[in-house]
Design an enzyme around this catalytic site. Structure first.
Site, PDB file in Angstrom:
ATOM      1  CG  MET A 292      -6.763   2.947   7.128  1.00  0.00           C
ATOM      2  SD  MET A 292      -5.875   3.456   5.635  1.00  0.00           S
ATOM      3  CE  MET A 292      -5.614   1.857   4.867  1.00  0.00           C
ATOM      4  N   GLY A 293      -5.210   0.039  10.141  1.00  0.00           N
ATOM      5  CA  GLY A 293      -4.266  -0.685  10.987  1.00  0.00           C
ATOM      6  C   GLY A 293      -4.881  -1.987  11.444  1.00  0.00           C
ATOM      7  NE  ARG A 294      -7.874  -6.088   8.834  1.00  0.00           N
ATOM      8  CZ  ARG A 294      -9.160  -5.815   8.747  1.00  0.00           C
ATOM      9  NH1 ARG A 294      -9.963  -5.996   9.776  1.00  0.00           N
ATOM     10  NH2 ARG A 294      -9.674  -5.323   7.630  1.00  0.00           N
TER      11      ARG A 294
ATOM     12  CB  THR B  90       4.178   0.491   6.550  1.00  0.00           C
ATOM     13  OG1 THR B  90       2.874   0.111   6.974  1.00  0.00           O
ATOM     14  CG2 THR B  90       5.122   0.454   7.734  1.00  0.00           C
TER      15      THR B  90
ATOM     16  CG  ASP C 289      -0.634  -0.573   8.612  1.00  0.00           C
ATOM     17  OD1 ASP C 289      -1.574   0.229   8.764  1.00  0.00           O
ATOM     18  OD2 ASP C 289      -0.672  -1.519   7.815  1.00  0.00           O
TER      19      ASP C 289
ATOM     20  CG  ASN D  35       5.829  -5.932   8.405  1.00  0.00           C
ATOM     21  OD1 ASN D  35       6.948  -6.045   8.863  1.00  0.00           O
ATOM     22  ND2 ASN D  35       4.852  -5.333   9.065  1.00  0.00           N
TER      23      ASN D  35
ATOM     24  N   GLY E  33       0.816  -1.213   0.000  1.00  0.00           N
ATOM     25  CA  GLY E  33       0.000   0.000   0.000  1.00  0.00           C
ATOM     26  C   GLY E  33       0.846   1.258   0.000  1.00  0.00           C
TER      27      GLY E  33
ATOM     28  CG  LEU F  80      -9.143  11.345   2.604  1.00  0.00           C
ATOM     29  CD1 LEU F  80      -8.676  11.924   1.278  1.00  0.00           C
ATOM     30  CD2 LEU F  80     -10.507  11.919   2.982  1.00  0.00           C
TER      31      LEU F  80
END
Length: 386
Positions: free
Chosen positions: A178-180, A133, A135, A107, A12, A285
């Site tokens: 965001m951020g799984r 990233t 994240d 990653n 991403g 966004l």
């Protein structure tokens, strides 16, 4: 020995990945050991298809635009690679007389970088990783280019939403971040907080098991006190057993697509508490809004690109450029080189010292760590309705 350089983007994008690209290109132009600087068009898929751009054909004016261009100007991918693909890539790299290969990504990309490094050993090819990233979950490095801008976006957006909600305090607003698996972006919402009434009132991280009843009680209490509530929740919230709070809506191969956590949490408030609620999901966004690009993030992304080029030219290979925090106030970092095998697919969650004891917020220590990365103060707002 003179050789060409190849830059590959993976995973991403962010608002500053092109800044690292810019840094690498500009640094490469200073060294006669480097011939042509190529960019793979479309990530590893572009590499395998031999789709390259020669940056000597790009004007300096257009290259300067990279610093303010979100996402990636050369494209990226999440191509699934088989074992034989790495040997194919090495053959293509040799065919085009490429001696220096820079992989810029998160990653998964660092895993690819490490596998290319292994495949390239003994072949006079130097492979370097550049972290990227939103994240912020790559191991060892203090932080990753891309995170500071995403953190700034969410903090400012949360402040703006909080101002709106308390202006007409009639509902609960859930902001999904965001951020799984790691809550670094979610946690950054804490930087928006002004006075105690402004919000966000609760921050829920994926590192802490989500308890539905506790959540509803928190919302009920906040609504009774303020007439409204602003909640920031990670898209990766999980139950105590590790299962996601929202069931997957579709699975294709190894990819799982989850439902909206924010919408689910708002629906719980409506159905269980009878309180008006809505959800906001900035989504991509938050990683594409160049207007919220952090000046610190931009500067460090360029630096990472420059240092990756220098590392390759010095004969280094199989390392990722990283940052070591020297001081938060005044802010100071040191560039370090991290063995790529120490970061391959190793996710870094938020440490316990950054998470509030009750699990619904962050500590001042996190705010001290995060604040320098967003590149200056957020906007302040007037408020008279005491």
């Amino acid at each position: 020995m003179k050789g060409n350089m190849l830059i590959v983007h993976g995973g991403g994008p962010t608002t500053v990945i092109n800044c690292s690209l810019y840094g690498s290109i500009m640094e490469a132009r200073k060294h006669h050991e480097i011939g042509t600087v190529y960019g793979a068009l479309g990530g590893t898929a572009g590499l395998l298809a031999e789709k390259f751009i020669d940056f000597s054909t790009v004007s300096q004016n257009e290259l300067e635009l990279l610093k303010q261009t979100p996402a990636t100007a050369i494209g990226t991918s999440r191509t699934h690679l088989e074992t034989e693909d790495y040997q194919k890539m090495i053959a293509i790299i040799k065919k085009h007389h490429i001696r220096y290969v820079l992989f810029n990504g998160g990653n998964g990309t660092m895993d690819t970088c490490g596998k290319i490094y292994r495949a390239a050993q003994g072949k006079d090819i130097f492979v370097i990783g550049i972290p990227k990233t939103v994240d912020n979950d790559i191991a060892i490095t203090d932080h990753c280019p891309g995170y500071g801008s995403a953190a700034r976006f969410l903090a400012q957006a949360t402040a703006e939403i909080s101002q709106d909600v308390r202006s007409m305090p009639i509902h609960v607003c859930i902001i999904e971040a965001m951020g799984r698996n790691a809550g670094w972006i979610t946690a950054a919402a804490s930087l928006s907080k002004g006075d105690v009434e402004a919000g966000p009132h609760r921050i829920y991280l994926p590192e802490i098991a989500f308890d539905e009843e506790n959540y509803l009680q928190d919302v009920r209490d906040l609504y009774n006190k303020y007439g409204c509530a602003v909640i920031v929740a990670s898209e990766g919230l999980k139950k105590a057993d590790g299962s996601p709070i929202v069931d997957p809506i579709m699975q294709i191969g190894r990819s799982t697509y989850f439902g909206d956590v924010g919408a689910h949490l708002a629906e719980l408030v409506i159905k269980r508490l009878g309180i008006k609620a809505r959800s906001e999901k900035p989504g991509i966004l938050g990683r594409a809004s160049v207007l919220y690009q952090s000046s610190v993030d931009r500067k460090e992304a360029i630096l990472a690109g420059e240092q990756a080029c220098k590392a390759a030219l010095s004969g280094k290979t199989g390392v990722m450029i990283g940052f070591k925090r020297i001081s938060s106030s005044p802010y100071s970092i040191q560039v370090i080189e991290i063995p790529i095998e120490e970061v391959m697919l190793h996710e870094r969650p938020i440490p316990a010292e950054f998470i509030a004891e009750d699990g619904s917020g962050v500590t001042d220590k996190f705010k001290e760590w995060c604040r320098p990365l967003i590149g200056g103060d957020l906007l302040e707002f007037a408020w008279f309705n005491q």
